[in-house]
Scaffold this active site. Sequence first.
Site, PDB file in Angstrom:
ATOM      1  CE  LYS A   1       7.699  55.230  68.008  1.00 41.72           C
ATOM      2  NZ  LYS A   1       6.274  55.613  67.877  1.00 41.72           N
TER       3      LYS A   1
ATOM      4  CD  GLU B   1      13.945  65.910  56.263  1.00 46.20           C
ATOM      5  OE1 GLU B   1      13.322  66.974  56.089  1.00 46.20           O
ATOM      6  OE2 GLU B   1      15.025  65.658  55.681  1.00 46.20           O
TER       7      GLU B   1
ATOM      8  CB  CYS C   1       6.288  69.093  57.626  1.00 44.74           C
ATOM      9  SG  CYS C   1       6.607  68.372  56.004  1.00 44.74           S
TER      10      CYS C   1
ATOM     11  CD  GLU D   1       4.827  72.185  62.543  1.00 42.86           C
ATOM     12  OE1 GLU D   1       5.225  71.581  63.553  1.00 42.86           O
ATOM     13  OE2 GLU D   1       5.094  71.813  61.388  1.00 42.86           O
TER      14      GLU D   1
HETATM   15  P1  NAD Z   1       6.112  63.902  67.158  1.00 43.81           P
HETATM   16  O1  NAD Z   1       7.404  64.607  67.266  1.00 43.81           O
HETATM   17  O2  NAD Z   1       5.154  64.016  68.275  1.00 43.81           O
HETATM   18  O3  NAD Z   1       6.331  62.331  66.945  1.00 43.81           O
HETATM   19  C1  NAD Z   1       7.101  61.836  65.875  1.00 43.81           C
HETATM   20  C2  NAD Z   1       7.538  60.413  66.187  1.00 43.81           C
HETATM   21  O4  NAD Z   1       8.474  60.451  67.269  1.00 43.81           O
HETATM   22  C3  NAD Z   1       6.422  59.470  66.625  1.00 43.81           C
HETATM   23  O5  NAD Z   1       6.618  58.189  66.056  1.00 43.81           O
HETATM   24  C4  NAD Z   1       6.618  59.404  68.130  1.00 43.81           C
HETATM   25  O6  NAD Z   1       6.105  58.227  68.715  1.00 43.81           O
HETATM   26  C5  NAD Z   1       8.130  59.438  68.220  1.00 43.81           C
HETATM   27  N1  NAD Z   1       8.680  59.817  69.540  1.00 43.81           N
HETATM   28  C6  NAD Z   1       8.087  60.556  70.505  1.00 43.81           C
HETATM   29  N2  NAD Z   1       8.935  60.695  71.554  1.00 43.81           N
HETATM   30  C7  NAD Z   1      10.072  60.048  71.240  1.00 43.81           C
HETATM   31  C8  NAD Z   1      11.313  59.847  71.903  1.00 43.81           C
HETATM   32  N3  NAD Z   1      11.552  60.354  73.125  1.00 43.81           N
HETATM   33  N4  NAD Z   1      12.272  59.134  71.276  1.00 43.81           N
HETATM   34  C9  NAD Z   1      12.057  58.624  70.041  1.00 43.81           C
HETATM   35  N5  NAD Z   1      10.904  58.781  69.359  1.00 43.81           N
HETATM   36  C10 NAD Z   1       9.922  59.494  69.948  1.00 43.81           C
HETATM   37  O7  NAD Z   1       5.457  64.407  65.785  1.00 43.81           O
HETATM   38  P2  NAD Z   1       3.986  64.141  65.252  1.00 43.81           P
HETATM   39  O8  NAD Z   1       3.025  64.912  66.099  1.00 43.81           O
HETATM   40  O9  NAD Z   1       3.785  62.690  65.059  1.00 43.81           O
HETATM   41  O10 NAD Z   1       4.071  64.808  63.778  1.00 43.81           O
HETATM   42  C11 NAD Z   1       3.892  66.159  63.552  1.00 43.81           C
HETATM   43  C12 NAD Z   1       5.234  66.848  63.372  1.00 43.81           C
HETATM   44  O11 NAD Z   1       5.969  66.213  62.338  1.00 43.81           O
HETATM   45  C13 NAD Z   1       5.081  68.291  62.928  1.00 43.81           C
HETATM   46  O12 NAD Z   1       5.985  69.082  63.651  1.00 43.81           O
HETATM   47  C14 NAD Z   1       5.471  68.249  61.456  1.00 43.81           C
HETATM   48  O13 NAD Z   1       5.956  69.462  60.936  1.00 43.81           O
HETATM   49  C15 NAD Z   1       6.518  67.187  61.454  1.00 43.81           C
HETATM   50  N6  NAD Z   1       6.707  66.634  60.101  1.00 43.81           N
HETATM   51  C16 NAD Z   1       7.837  66.972  59.409  1.00 43.81           C
HETATM   52  C17 NAD Z   1       8.023  66.505  58.103  1.00 43.81           C
HETATM   53  C18 NAD Z   1       9.259  66.867  57.311  1.00 43.81           C
HETATM   54  O14 NAD Z   1       9.548  66.183  56.337  1.00 43.81           O
HETATM   55  N7  NAD Z   1       9.980  67.921  57.673  1.00 43.81           N
HETATM   56  C19 NAD Z   1       7.066  65.666  57.526  1.00 43.81           C
HETATM   57  C20 NAD Z   1       5.924  65.347  58.268  1.00 43.81           C
HETATM   58  C21 NAD Z   1       5.756  65.831  59.561  1.00 43.81           C
END
Ligand code: NAD
Length: 484
Positions: A178, A253, A287, A386
């Site tokens: 997804k 993550e 991240c 963040e």
């Molecule tokens: P996000 O949490 O907004 O979205 C992540 C994913 O979750 C997207 O595909 C989104 O469509 C999906 N999603 C949203 N609501 C959902 C739900 N209710 N159920 C299931 N899926 C759902 O994150 P983002 O803005 O896309 O990315 C930024 C974040 O990702 C930052 O917090 C960053 O630190 C984190 N990140 C972490 C790592 C790691 O390895 N720790 C790596 C990259 C990014």
Amino acid sequence: MTLSEPLIPIVCGNEVLTEGSDGVGRTFDPATGQAIANVAMAGEMEAEKAVRAAREAFDNGPWRKMRPFERGRILARIGEIMLERRDEIVRKECADSGKPKRDAYWEVDCSARFFEFYAGAADKLQGSSIPLGPGWTDWTVKEPIGVSLHIIPWNYPFQLIARGVAPALTAGCAVIIKPSQETPVTAYEFVKICQEAGLPDGLVNLVPGRGSVVGDHLARHRGVDQITFTGSVSTGQRVLAAAASHTIPCSMELGGKSPQILFEDADMDGALKIIAGGVFTHCGQVCNAGTRLLVQRSVHNSAVERLHVMASAMTLGAGIDDPDMGPLISSAHRKDVEAYYDLAGKEGELLLGAETPKDATLADGAFVRPALVVGASNATRVAREEIFGPVLTVISFDTVDEAVELANDSPFGLVAGVHTTNINKALTLSERLRVGQVWINAFSVGLDVEFPFGGFKQSGFGREKGLEALAAYQQVKNVCVRHA
Ligand code: NAD
């Protein structure tokens, strides 16, 4: 309007759907604000299809019947095709996510490394033999966990898909991807490469769409056996609740506010370059970005001065032109980051870097200037939250104990950097820092797939990368025999 990319479809087994029950969406180039592709938006109906395809591939397909080395060859081929296609994937990723070209090349090369690395592990997933004394024989077998759901954020879409999917396939699982609504383009390239490499149908399925619709439905689906979620803490908590509804394990993550600790005895030229790279890469949308600089008081002013000169010299531009910094992911996210700039001016002093170029070609992009925040305490929001933008909050300390206390005083615990020429001090810090990775006089080796990555505290749990990542996709079965 002519779109530069073909439509991004939904892929469920060998079925490719150009429209979803949640309609057709669009994805945009954040450097120009222009739409680059239409996207089929999966709804519940397509989520059901994807689960059916993945279940069939896992329960009855050829993957688990193959010998492990045969699986390894297909996985290795996926990595090879990624490298053959790297220019094309880079072009698409620069346009969809805005990242500079060199960063996009790193993303593709790192994705290929995941497949090389885990391909080599495919025939080494050994169990153990456990001694129980005469008359007993006992052993463990590592079995694939089943259908694995990969929910992906927008910052490194291709690499984060590869990071989770490569070990999942290696373990014998089938996956559903997804992708983020913001960056679905290279996810489809990923699926096509898997097909071309000869991966059996249904093992990799793609469901672009809204997280709250298709993501939530899949996370609650009883046909899904495990979830690897990469994203924000708040979404992670929703996904955990959905997973709890049918008691399946998750790897989480999540975000970070990682400290880089700079001692007065550090090699300043080397350290400051690493610190700037650690926070400004991909416009701070990383991240593990080192967004808190904890600096020994005696070198605070000189370090800030030099970092400010570096930030001021940074060029901004579209990713494909390989500037120092590309745009943020969207103008909506730029508003969030700019709100932190306002806050930073109140909680401390905001020192901005390069002025936004007056170049008309950048006027419609989501560009911001890199920023340093000085004089804010570790208790402020700019030091704790963040931001996911190019903002470095600088805080001074006097002693090693104080540095450790400040570094650990955070809701997050993803990574930390330590810059010192005193190895005893560095190793002491590595023992005391509550984070998943400690970097000493470095903040990355590049293409680092071999060792584990993951968080303490709100940065999540479970480990990606390295041989450790395989455990998330395996169940351990014990077999015990009593014999005469
Ligand atoms: P996000 O949490 O907004 O979205 C992540 C994913 O979750 C997207 O595909 C989104 O469509 C999906 N999603 C949203 N609501 C959902 C739900 N209710 N159920 C299931 N899926 C759902 O994150 P983002 O803005 O896309 O990315 C930024 C974040 O990702 C930052 O917090 C960053 O630190 C984190 N990140 C972490 C790592 C790691 O390895 N720790 C790596 C990259 C990014």
